[in-house]
Design a protein around this motif. Structure first.
Motif, PDB file in Angstrom:
ATOM      1  N   SER A 207     -12.346  12.189  -3.430  1.00  0.00           N
ATOM      2  CA  SER A 207     -11.146  12.763  -2.798  1.00  0.00           C
ATOM      3  C   SER A 207      -9.903  12.523  -3.672  1.00  0.00           C
ATOM      4  O   SER A 207      -9.045  13.395  -3.790  1.00  0.00           O
ATOM      5  CB  SER A 207     -10.936  12.169  -1.407  1.00  0.00           C
ATOM      6  OG  SER A 207     -10.808  10.757  -1.487  1.00  0.00           O
ATOM      7  N   TYR A 208      -9.813  11.351  -4.297  1.00  0.00           N
ATOM      8  CA  TYR A 208      -8.675  11.062  -5.176  1.00  0.00           C
ATOM      9  C   TYR A 208      -8.775  11.881  -6.460  1.00  0.00           C
ATOM     10  O   TYR A 208      -7.787  12.440  -6.928  1.00  0.00           O
ATOM     11  CB  TYR A 208      -8.602   9.560  -5.489  1.00  0.00           C
ATOM     12  CG  TYR A 208      -7.330   9.184  -6.229  1.00  0.00           C
ATOM     13  CD1 TYR A 208      -6.090   9.279  -5.608  1.00  0.00           C
ATOM     14  CD2 TYR A 208      -7.369   8.746  -7.549  1.00  0.00           C
ATOM     15  CE1 TYR A 208      -4.920   8.949  -6.272  1.00  0.00           C
ATOM     16  CE2 TYR A 208      -6.206   8.413  -8.228  1.00  0.00           C
ATOM     17  CZ  TYR A 208      -4.990   8.509  -7.589  1.00  0.00           C
ATOM     18  OH  TYR A 208      -3.837   8.192  -8.253  1.00  0.00           O
TER      19      TYR A 208
ATOM     20  N   ASN B  56       0.839  -1.196   0.000  1.00  0.00           N
ATOM     21  CA  ASN B  56       0.000   0.000   0.000  1.00  0.00           C
ATOM     22  C   ASN B  56       0.877   1.249   0.000  1.00  0.00           C
ATOM     23  O   ASN B  56       1.907   1.286   0.653  1.00  0.00           O
ATOM     24  CB  ASN B  56      -0.900  -0.002   1.240  1.00  0.00           C
ATOM     25  CG  ASN B  56      -1.992   1.024   1.153  1.00  0.00           C
ATOM     26  OD1 ASN B  56      -2.308   1.524   0.071  1.00  0.00           O
ATOM     27  ND2 ASN B  56      -2.573   1.361   2.282  1.00  0.00           N
TER      28      ASN B  56
ATOM     29  N   TYR C 182      -3.427  18.846  -8.452  1.00  0.00           N
ATOM     30  CA  TYR C 182      -1.970  18.790  -8.562  1.00  0.00           C
ATOM     31  C   TYR C 182      -1.413  18.440  -9.942  1.00  0.00           C
ATOM     32  O   TYR C 182      -0.243  18.675 -10.201  1.00  0.00           O
ATOM     33  CB  TYR C 182      -1.411  17.768  -7.554  1.00  0.00           C
ATOM     34  CG  TYR C 182      -1.655  18.159  -6.116  1.00  0.00           C
ATOM     35  CD1 TYR C 182      -1.152  19.352  -5.601  1.00  0.00           C
ATOM     36  CD2 TYR C 182      -2.383  17.343  -5.263  1.00  0.00           C
ATOM     37  CE1 TYR C 182      -1.376  19.709  -4.284  1.00  0.00           C
ATOM     38  CE2 TYR C 182      -2.601  17.693  -3.942  1.00  0.00           C
ATOM     39  CZ  TYR C 182      -2.096  18.878  -3.457  1.00  0.00           C
ATOM     40  OH  TYR C 182      -2.311  19.238  -2.152  1.00  0.00           O
TER      41      TYR C 182
ATOM     42  N   ARG D 242      -7.649  15.398  -5.814  1.00  0.00           N
ATOM     43  CA  ARG D 242      -6.185  15.467  -5.745  1.00  0.00           C
ATOM     44  C   ARG D 242      -5.587  15.521  -7.165  1.00  0.00           C
ATOM     45  O   ARG D 242      -4.688  16.299  -7.434  1.00  0.00           O
ATOM     46  CB  ARG D 242      -5.661  14.263  -4.972  1.00  0.00           C
ATOM     47  CG  ARG D 242      -4.171  14.263  -4.753  1.00  0.00           C
ATOM     48  CD  ARG D 242      -3.751  13.119  -3.818  1.00  0.00           C
ATOM     49  NE  ARG D 242      -2.320  12.974  -3.773  1.00  0.00           N
ATOM     50  CZ  ARG D 242      -1.493  13.735  -3.071  1.00  0.00           C
ATOM     51  NH1 ARG D 242      -1.970  14.713  -2.332  1.00  0.00           N
ATOM     52  NH2 ARG D 242      -0.196  13.527  -3.091  1.00  0.00           N
TER      53      ARG D 242
ATOM     54  N   SER E 258       1.628   0.399  -5.912  1.00  0.00           N
ATOM     55  CA  SER E 258       0.700  -0.188  -4.949  1.00  0.00           C
ATOM     56  C   SER E 258       0.040  -1.414  -5.577  1.00  0.00           C
ATOM     57  O   SER E 258      -0.427  -1.359  -6.717  1.00  0.00           O
ATOM     58  CB  SER E 258      -0.365   0.837  -4.563  1.00  0.00           C
ATOM     59  OG  SER E 258      -1.181   0.327  -3.553  1.00  0.00           O
TER      60      SER E 258
ATOM     61  N   LYS F 106       2.138  22.360  -0.374  1.00  0.00           N
ATOM     62  CA  LYS F 106       1.194  21.963  -1.420  1.00  0.00           C
ATOM     63  C   LYS F 106       1.635  22.456  -2.802  1.00  0.00           C
ATOM     64  O   LYS F 106       1.514  21.741  -3.783  1.00  0.00           O
ATOM     65  CB  LYS F 106      -0.196  22.524  -1.122  1.00  0.00           C
ATOM     66  CG  LYS F 106      -1.053  21.650  -0.272  1.00  0.00           C
ATOM     67  CD  LYS F 106      -2.438  22.255  -0.178  1.00  0.00           C
ATOM     68  CE  LYS F 106      -3.431  21.172   0.204  1.00  0.00           C
ATOM     69  NZ  LYS F 106      -4.791  21.651   0.140  1.00  0.00           N
TER      70      LYS F 106
ATOM     71  N   LYS G 135       0.434   5.411   0.598  1.00  0.00           N
ATOM     72  CA  LYS G 135      -0.503   6.446   1.042  1.00  0.00           C
ATOM     73  C   LYS G 135      -0.760   7.465  -0.062  1.00  0.00           C
ATOM     74  O   LYS G 135       0.174   7.987  -0.667  1.00  0.00           O
ATOM     75  CB  LYS G 135       0.062   7.180   2.262  1.00  0.00           C
ATOM     76  CG  LYS G 135      -0.414   6.653   3.572  1.00  0.00           C
ATOM     77  CD  LYS G 135       0.036   7.577   4.682  1.00  0.00           C
ATOM     78  CE  LYS G 135      -0.448   7.056   6.019  1.00  0.00           C
ATOM     79  NZ  LYS G 135       0.078   7.825   7.114  1.00  0.00           N
ATOM     80  N   LYS G 136      -2.048   7.754  -0.307  1.00  0.00           N
ATOM     81  CA  LYS G 136      -2.505   8.794  -1.225  1.00  0.00           C
ATOM     82  C   LYS G 136      -2.067   8.606  -2.670  1.00  0.00           C
ATOM     83  O   LYS G 136      -2.159   9.528  -3.465  1.00  0.00           O
ATOM     84  CB  LYS G 136      -2.045  10.181  -0.750  1.00  0.00           C
ATOM     85  CG  LYS G 136      -2.607  10.616   0.579  1.00  0.00           C
ATOM     86  CD  LYS G 136      -2.143  12.024   0.878  1.00  0.00           C
ATOM     87  CE  LYS G 136      -2.595  12.479   2.243  1.00  0.00           C
ATOM     88  NZ  LYS G 136      -2.127  13.817   2.548  1.00  0.00           N
ATOM     89  N   SER G 137      -1.516   7.466  -3.028  1.00  0.00           N
ATOM     90  CA  SER G 137      -0.948   7.306  -4.355  1.00  0.00           C
ATOM     91  C   SER G 137      -1.076   5.878  -4.857  1.00  0.00           C
ATOM     92  O   SER G 137      -1.233   4.951  -4.074  1.00  0.00           O
ATOM     93  CB  SER G 137       0.535   7.651  -4.287  1.00  0.00           C
ATOM     94  OG  SER G 137       0.883   8.567  -5.265  1.00  0.00           O
TER      95      SER G 137
END
Length: 185
Positions: free
Chosen positions: A158-159, A37, A166, A162, A66, A119, A39-41
């Motif tokens: 949420s993904y 896993n 970005y 992001r 991941s 950020k 995180k966030k990616s």
């Protein structure tokens, strides 16, 4: 042929397609490795820890992939996404490696700290990686990856947010391709 790259047999074709767009990385050691896993990616490119103490010419990199990612609570295996989407994701990560190749060791350490804390720095780094892939001819793959994420009703908002915040949008990528085409003609 990228003889210094290592990768799982299950993604051999996708890795080789993505690497073809990056001939300047031919002699750069890059290991593609599945991780439980991230995180966030879905993927993460970074220099290996020990190579941070070597000159940039002798740096080695690892691209962590991941094994699974969640789409609205349901987990999917990354290797089961459409092949072109996987190639686009890999191409984006190789764009990070291209960026890292231009940075000295202290600059890489500073880059890592800024990436974690700021950020705006995340946005700059992600858009630079997208740009590197697009400039090398991977626009179709990158757009397929963005559309897979942004147009998939099952992927968490949420993904998607992001990605919108970005990364380059499919429209910005098309503008880059158009500008490049106009310069060439």
């Amino acid at each position: 042929m990228h003889t210094k790259s290592k990768f799982p047999e299950s993604i051999k074709n996708e890795v080789n397609i993505a690497l073809r767009y990056y001939p300047s990385l031919e002699n750069v050691p890059i290991e593609f490795k599945f991780k439980k896993n991230i995180k966030k990616s879905v993927m993460l490119a970074q220099p290996t820890f020990t190579s941070l103490f070597k000159s940039r010419e002798n740096r080695a990199y690892i691209i962590l992939i991941s094994e699974k990612f969640k789409i609205t609570g349901q987990e999917f295996k990354t290797i089961n996404v459409p092949k072109d989407v996987l190639v686009g994701w890999l191409g984006h990560e190789l764009g990070h490696v291209i960026d890292y190749q231009t940075r000295g060791n202290l600059e890489m350490i500073s880059f890592g700290i800024k990436y974690v804390l700021l950020k705006e720095h995340i946005k700059e780094a992600e858009r630079t990686a997208d740009r590197a892939a697009v400039e090398r001819g991977m626009a179709d793959y990158i757009i397929k990856t963005k559309n897979f994420i942004l147009n998939n009703a099952e992927i968490a908002e949420s993904y998607k947010s992001r990605i919108r915040e970005y990364y380059l949008s499919p429209e910005e990528i098309m503008e880059m391709v158009q500008e490049k085409h106009e310069k060439e003609n």
